[in-house]
Design an enzyme around this catalytic site. Sequence first.
Site, PDB file in Angstrom:
ATOM      1  N   ARG A 168      49.024  51.213  10.522  1.00 14.84           N
ATOM      2  CA  ARG A 168      49.075  50.328   9.358  1.00 14.84           C
ATOM      3  C   ARG A 168      50.497  50.183   8.800  1.00 14.84           C
ATOM      4  NH1 ARG A 168      44.137  48.868   9.225  1.00 14.84           N
ATOM      5  NH2 ARG A 168      42.405  50.357   9.344  1.00 14.84           N
ATOM      6  N   LYS A 216      36.581  48.227  13.368  1.00 16.21           N
ATOM      7  CA  LYS A 216      36.645  49.618  13.831  1.00 16.21           C
ATOM      8  C   LYS A 216      35.651  50.485  13.061  1.00 16.21           C
ATOM      9  CE  LYS A 216      40.486  51.910  12.921  1.00 16.21           C
ATOM     10  NZ  LYS A 216      40.264  53.157  12.143  1.00 16.21           N
ATOM     11  N   ARG A 261      50.736  58.378   3.534  1.00 13.62           N
ATOM     12  CA  ARG A 261      51.103  56.970   3.428  1.00 13.62           C
ATOM     13  C   ARG A 261      51.860  56.643   2.150  1.00 13.62           C
ATOM     14  NH1 ARG A 261      45.619  54.206   6.059  1.00 13.62           N
ATOM     15  NH2 ARG A 261      46.312  54.421   8.226  1.00 13.62           N
ATOM     16  N   SER A 272      35.416  55.254  -2.419  1.00 17.43           N
ATOM     17  CA  SER A 272      35.128  54.358  -1.288  1.00 17.43           C
ATOM     18  C   SER A 272      33.641  54.069  -1.120  1.00 17.43           C
ATOM     19  CB  SER A 272      35.706  54.937   0.008  1.00 17.43           C
ATOM     20  OG  SER A 272      37.092  55.080  -0.089  1.00 17.43           O
ATOM     21  N   GLY A 312      41.096  59.834  13.272  1.00 24.47           N
ATOM     22  CA  GLY A 312      40.496  60.586  12.168  1.00 24.47           C
ATOM     23  C   GLY A 312      39.016  60.314  12.005  1.00 24.47           C
ATOM     24  N   ASP A 363      42.754  51.369   2.319  1.00 23.11           N
ATOM     25  CA  ASP A 363      43.441  51.022   3.566  1.00 23.11           C
ATOM     26  C   ASP A 363      44.290  49.763   3.463  1.00 23.11           C
ATOM     27  OD1 ASP A 363      42.656  53.201   5.011  1.00 23.11           O
ATOM     28  OD2 ASP A 363      40.992  52.204   6.032  1.00 23.11           O
TER      29      ASP A 363
END
Length: 416
Positions: free
Chosen positions: A373, A24, A330, A180, A77, A299
């Site tokens: 997720r 993705k 999350r 990241s 997002g 993630d």
Amino acid sequence: MNLLLKTNSPFTIHNSQLNITGSKSETNRLLLLQALFPNITLENTSNSDDSEVMQKALNNSQFTIDNSQLVDIHHAGTAMRFLTAFFAVNEGREVVLTGSQRMTERPIKVLVEALQQLGAQISYENEEGYPPIRIKGQKIIANKVSIPANVSSQYISALLLVAPKLQNGIELTLVGEITSVPYIKMTLALLNDLDIQTSFEGNVIKVYSKHEVASKVMTVESDWSSASYFFSLAALSEPETAITLSSYKQNSLQGDSALVELYGKMGVESKFENNRLTLTRKSNFAQENLTFDLNNTPDIAQTIVVTCLGLGIGCHLTGLHTLKIKETDRLEALRIELTKLGANISVTNDSLTLVATKEILHNVKIATYNDHRMAMAFAPLALKVPINIENAEVVSKSYPDFWTDLRNIGFQISEI
């Protein structure tokens, strides 16, 4: 749709082979680049909801009353961030970019302010700092901009992806500690594949202007985030379990390829051959508490902590500050749902600590919070106890075939 998941015990997966949809993350970057450079051809693109939404938005023709285009990206997002930059540099086009209720609660101000530094015309339709936003596409001449380095890497990638079409490219200064990095490097690598010149030295990234690229076919690697659930399955299965996934590269652009190293510490051996990845459960490995810094791979935090619960080991995960602004908070969602299963878990704004426990409560209903997720991360626990997944259809956001693939390897799944 609520699903009940069960498996036979003991459970061994004998050389199952699965084809995982394209990444993705790569697909959405390449879709935007294809919109900028139409002579690019894409293969093995993701069939996720997010990528379909991205593609539709790039070809949107729906109009509002004031004759601007209304683009609704729902829960996507990545599409919100990438399209904000895309429409800002799309000269002469006016767009109102909106999404779901949750999307209107997810911040966009850092990216908007960065684009405004470059001369973009963007305003808020409702609450300042949040979608929906009105974007009037402009010719961008300025090329120097700064942005906090610890924000979502998607903000940074959004700016880098549109940079080749800016008159003077971009010189982007990242202020503070960078989050990241693999996702930023992925973006730059895809630009380099198109012979677009870039540099990343210290905290300064440069992308040079290039208004045309040569025709090229670009093949998307399968999604490593989607592979994470099968690493979890392998870790929680009986010894000698083997799962083969395609198509994966040993030297991947995707940060979540760190799964190979991380799950190596949880008893999973990875082998690459002919663009296929085979996961094998080791017969013996030391089960001990784990500490991981997931600053570059947030993630996969949900998958890892659920795996640790299933293995009966504790873990301390750090570098998780971006998880609070995802499809749901999350960290809080993990705390609530793992506690239902009998876990002793605590969270801060950027970390999570799970205390080792040997007992998992049965037939717990796991809420998914409209977060794909959450559904997929908890599914492997069915190897240990029957488990209910609420609103299981949310997996379509990134991995529509997930439940079918689990059935194919022996899971007993029924709708309740």
